[in-house]
Write an enzyme that holds these catalytic residues in place. Structure first.
Site, PDB file in Angstrom:
ATOM      1  N   SER A 218      29.711  14.870 -16.626  1.00 12.05           N
ATOM      2  CA  SER A 218      28.301  14.464 -16.494  1.00 12.05           C
ATOM      3  C   SER A 218      28.004  13.983 -15.072  1.00 12.05           C
ATOM      4  CB  SER A 218      27.980  13.340 -17.489  1.00 12.05           C
ATOM      5  OG  SER A 218      27.900  13.862 -18.793  1.00 12.05           O
TER       6      SER A 218
ATOM      7  N   GLU B 197      33.843  21.741 -18.120  1.00  8.24           N
ATOM      8  CA  GLU B 197      32.768  22.571 -17.528  1.00  8.24           C
ATOM      9  C   GLU B 197      31.888  21.731 -16.610  1.00  8.24           C
ATOM     10  OE1 GLU B 197      32.054  25.960 -18.275  1.00  8.24           O
ATOM     11  OE2 GLU B 197      33.954  26.031 -19.338  1.00  8.24           O
TER      12      GLU B 197
ATOM     13  N   PRO C 278      46.814  19.130 -11.824  1.00  5.54           N
ATOM     14  CA  PRO C 278      46.924  17.683 -12.038  1.00  5.54           C
ATOM     15  C   PRO C 278      46.115  16.866 -11.023  1.00  5.54           C
ATOM     16  CG  PRO C 278      49.072  18.717 -12.246  1.00  5.54           C
ATOM     17  CD  PRO C 278      48.117  19.794 -11.812  1.00  5.54           C
TER      18      PRO C 278
ATOM     19  N   GLY D  97      27.470   4.484 -42.147  1.00  2.29           N
ATOM     20  CA  GLY D  97      28.173   3.199 -42.261  1.00  2.29           C
ATOM     21  C   GLY D  97      29.683   3.428 -42.231  1.00  2.29           C
TER      22      GLY D  97
HETATM   23  C1  LIG Z   1      39.992  19.991 -23.714  1.00  4.38           C
HETATM   24  C2  LIG Z   1      39.851  20.442 -22.296  1.00  4.38           C
HETATM   25  C3  LIG Z   1      39.753  21.809 -22.024  1.00  4.38           C
HETATM   26  C4  LIG Z   1      39.666  22.255 -20.701  1.00  4.38           C
HETATM   27  N1  LIG Z   1      39.663  23.606 -20.431  1.00  4.38           N
HETATM   28  C5  LIG Z   1      39.813  24.027 -19.146  1.00  4.38           C
HETATM   29  C6  LIG Z   1      40.037  25.403 -18.847  1.00  4.38           C
HETATM   30  O1  LIG Z   1      40.049  26.267 -19.736  1.00  4.38           O
HETATM   31  N2  LIG Z   1      40.253  25.764 -17.552  1.00  4.38           N
HETATM   32  C7  LIG Z   1      40.241  24.854 -16.544  1.00  4.38           C
HETATM   33  O2  LIG Z   1      40.465  25.236 -15.402  1.00  4.38           O
HETATM   34  N3  LIG Z   1      40.016  23.521 -16.789  1.00  4.38           N
HETATM   35  C8  LIG Z   1      39.809  23.091 -18.057  1.00  4.38           C
HETATM   36  N4  LIG Z   1      39.617  21.753 -18.331  1.00  4.38           N
HETATM   37  C9  LIG Z   1      39.601  20.805 -17.233  1.00  4.38           C
HETATM   38  C10 LIG Z   1      38.237  20.142 -17.012  1.00  4.38           C
HETATM   39  O3  LIG Z   1      37.337  21.059 -16.471  1.00  4.38           O
HETATM   40  C11 LIG Z   1      38.495  18.921 -16.108  1.00  4.38           C
HETATM   41  O4  LIG Z   1      39.155  17.959 -16.897  1.00  4.38           O
HETATM   42  C12 LIG Z   1      37.222  18.366 -15.531  1.00  4.38           C
HETATM   43  O5  LIG Z   1      36.737  19.236 -14.554  1.00  4.38           O
HETATM   44  C13 LIG Z   1      37.407  16.981 -14.896  1.00  4.38           C
HETATM   45  O6  LIG Z   1      38.497  16.968 -14.033  1.00  4.38           O
HETATM   46  P1  LIG Z   1      39.587  15.776 -14.138  1.00  4.38           P
HETATM   47  O7  LIG Z   1      39.967  15.707 -15.561  1.00  4.38           O
HETATM   48  O8  LIG Z   1      40.645  16.024 -13.146  1.00  4.38           O
HETATM   49  O9  LIG Z   1      38.781  14.464 -13.763  1.00  4.38           O
HETATM   50  P2  LIG Z   1      38.483  13.930 -12.276  1.00  4.38           P
HETATM   51  O10 LIG Z   1      37.919  15.019 -11.450  1.00  4.38           O
HETATM   52  O11 LIG Z   1      39.678  13.215 -11.779  1.00  4.38           O
HETATM   53  O12 LIG Z   1      37.349  12.880 -12.574  1.00  4.38           O
HETATM   54  C14 LIG Z   1      37.592  11.543 -13.028  1.00  4.38           C
HETATM   55  C15 LIG Z   1      36.251  10.822 -13.058  1.00  4.38           C
HETATM   56  O13 LIG Z   1      35.705  10.749 -11.726  1.00  4.38           O
HETATM   57  C16 LIG Z   1      34.411  11.327 -11.704  1.00  4.38           C
HETATM   58  N5  LIG Z   1      34.208  12.009 -10.417  1.00  4.38           N
HETATM   59  C17 LIG Z   1      35.046  12.870  -9.774  1.00  4.38           C
HETATM   60  N6  LIG Z   1      34.488  13.290  -8.628  1.00  4.38           N
HETATM   61  C18 LIG Z   1      33.279  12.705  -8.553  1.00  4.38           C
HETATM   62  C19 LIG Z   1      32.210  12.743  -7.602  1.00  4.38           C
HETATM   63  N7  LIG Z   1      32.264  13.503  -6.502  1.00  4.38           N
HETATM   64  N8  LIG Z   1      31.110  12.005  -7.836  1.00  4.38           N
HETATM   65  C20 LIG Z   1      31.011  11.238  -8.965  1.00  4.38           C
HETATM   66  N9  LIG Z   1      31.984  11.147  -9.894  1.00  4.38           N
HETATM   67  C21 LIG Z   1      33.095  11.883  -9.684  1.00  4.38           C
HETATM   68  C22 LIG Z   1      34.408  12.310 -12.855  1.00  4.38           C
HETATM   69  O14 LIG Z   1      33.093  12.628 -13.272  1.00  4.38           O
HETATM   70  C23 LIG Z   1      35.192  11.547 -13.892  1.00  4.38           C
HETATM   71  O15 LIG Z   1      34.366  10.617 -14.533  1.00  4.38           O
HETATM   72  C24 LIG Z   1      39.637  21.290 -19.644  1.00  4.38           C
HETATM   73  C25 LIG Z   1      39.713  19.930 -19.943  1.00  4.38           C
HETATM   74  C26 LIG Z   1      39.836  19.492 -21.240  1.00  4.38           C
HETATM   75  C27 LIG Z   1      39.961  18.029 -21.505  1.00  4.38           C
END
Ligand SMILES: Cc1cc2nc3c(=O)[nH]c(=O)nc-3n(C[C@H](O)[C@H](O)[C@H](O)COP(=O)(O)OP(=O)(O)OC[C@H]3O[C@@H](n4cnc5c(N)ncnc54)[C@H](O)[C@@H]3O)c2cc1C
Length: 396
Positions: free
Chosen positions: A383, A380, A129, A356
């Site tokens: 962006s 993964e 989380p 559309g």
């Molecule tokens: C459908 C789905 C499947 C997934 N499958 C897996 C899985 O199989 N195993 C697994 O372990 N994880 C999995 N994930 C997790 C996924 O890899 C993470 O959601 C992702 O890495 C982003 O982490 P977060 O959601 O905590 O966002 P955060 O890290 O909280 O990011 C929030 C925003 O802040 C930006 N941000 C954060 N740090 C920086 C920085 N240093 N510089 C600039 N911008 C930044 C991010 O780009 C984003 O826009 C999955 C997620 C989804 C939605």
């Protein structure tokens, strides 16, 4: 330089395309609606040899690197959610193959896939989380207790979390060492102390199962740490002394190597949307002519096609760099994921525009592709994280 595919690659592409057309497309909307895991399709893929360890071994031996990108593009052209159900096990498998000992690979890879009659899937559990992009911040702990490890913690967003037999879990062994104090563990669902939590309801890729994975006093034997206990102790020792283990550059290369396959998935969705938009524009009339004759629709199609071509070229180049062992001087693997992910969102949105109002409703598949596309700028590595990696490579 030759950009044409060889005979073998043409055959592989055709085989995967036929599977996508016959077994995936016809049920894509149904699974998108029900959000059930598509076991019958995974079983058919296993029977056809598409869902198997062998496919990854074949890909590993391909000097061009194109086996996985070609397969991914075709299968995800069919449906990204079902595609992830088929290829989601590739992620824990690649963690096992890159960090595990040969004995661990021999024992666990077959358990991840099961058999064609009784296929099984696996999950890779990193995200928590409070720790997504920032993987240094993991709180799941693995504590040594005699000849066992005891794991406690909560993972979120885990692909296959609710349907997997085998889990590769990244946990902290020594919190004081940050990222360097982490290790990967292999856990079977029958070990006890591991269970799926909440199942997420998602915008897209809804046939893919995404859940929490909860570890509560999960006890596993000592030899379940990937790479073995000696290697872990050696690594921790070096980290405590502040010595380099070379692992961070190895981990960075692993990401560069695996990202083109994810990029190819996004190219598959983009191509599906592009093909559909082209056909629709020839069939739909407005102001007495097919909309394909309106300049603004032609502009959309031309931009979409150009972007898809760019994304594919970058993806194939990055896959070739990986297979030929060349360095990723500009983080080309991350570039391919960034370009293909953002192209996918843009191209599927343009496909909605070409249709559309009909692009906005479930009667036509572009609505689903638009929803499916967004994950490719998030998982993964978001962006933003890809840009950070590319920029670091440029200025280092
Ligand atoms: C459908 C789905 C499947 C997934 N499958 C897996 C899985 O199989 N195993 C697994 O372990 N994880 C999995 N994930 C997790 C996924 O890899 C993470 O959601 C992702 O890495 C982003 O982490 P977060 O959601 O905590 O966002 P955060 O890290 O909280 O990011 C929030 C925003 O802040 C930006 N941000 C954060 N740090 C920086 C920085 N240093 N510089 C600039 N911008 C930044 C991010 O780009 C984003 O826009 C999955 C997620 C989804 C939605």
């Amino acid at each position: 330089m030759d950009f044409s595919l060889n005979e073998e690659q043409i055959e592989l592409k055709k085989w995967a395309h036929e599977f996508a057309e016959k077994e995936i497309r016809p049920v894509a909307a149904e699974y998108d609606e029900s959000e059930e895991f598509p076991w019958p399709v995974v079983k058919k893929a296993a029977e056809a040899g598409l869902y198997s360890v062998d496919i990854y071994m074949q890909a590993q031996q391909d000097p061009t690197g194109l086996t996985l990108p070609l397969l991914m593009e075709e299968i995800f052209w069919g449906c990204a959610g079902i595609g992830l159900a088929i290829f989601g096990t590739g992620l824990p498998l690649s963690a096992l193959a890159s960090v595990g000992t040969p004995e661990q690979l021999m024992e666990w890879a077959p358990k991840m896939f099961g058999t064609p009659q009784d296929p099984r899937v696996a999950a890779f559990c990193v995200t928590e989380p409070q720790a997504g992009s920032d993987v240094r911040n993991l709180r799941t702990k693995a504590i040594r207790d005699g000849n066992e490890w005891v794991l406690n913690g909560t993972k979120v967003f885990i692909t296959n979390g609710g349907v997997a037999d085998v889990f590769v879990v990244v946990a902290t062994v020594d919190p004081e060492l940050g990222h360097r104090g982490q290790a990967s563990f292999i856990i079977h669902k029958d070990d006890g102390g591991i269970a799926a939590g909440k199942k997420e309801k998602k915008l897209g890729i809804r046939a893919s199962n995404t859940t929490e994975v909860i570890l509560e006093d999960c006890r596993i034997p000592l030899d379940r740490v990937l790479g073995g206990i000696d290697r872990l102790e050696n690594k921790l020792e070096k980290a405590r002394k502040g010595e380099s283990t070379g692992r961070s550059s190895a981990a960075l290369r692993t990401f560069e190597v695996t990202r083109p396959a994810v990029a190819a998935q996004a190219v598959g969705i983009s191509r599906a949307a592009l093909e559909y938009a082209i056909q629709y524009s020839k069939d739909r009339e407005a102001f007495g002519v097919p909309i394909a004759q309106h300049q603004s629709i032609q502009n959309h199609l031309a931009d979409m096609a150009t972007e898809v071509e760019c994304a594919r070229l970058l993806t194939h180049k990055a896959a070739w760099l990986a297979a030929s062992g060349r360095p990723f001087e500009k983080a080309e693997g991350s570039m391919s994921k960034l370009k293909a992910g953002e192209t996918c969102v843009k191209v599927t949105e343009q496909a909605v525009q070409v249709l559309g109002g009909w692009g906005y409703v479930k009667e036509f598949p572009v609505e689903k592709w638009y929803r499916d596309s967004k994950i490719y700028t998030l998982f993964e590595g978001t962006s933003e994280i890809q840009r950070m990696v590319i920029a670091r490579a440029l200025i280092s």
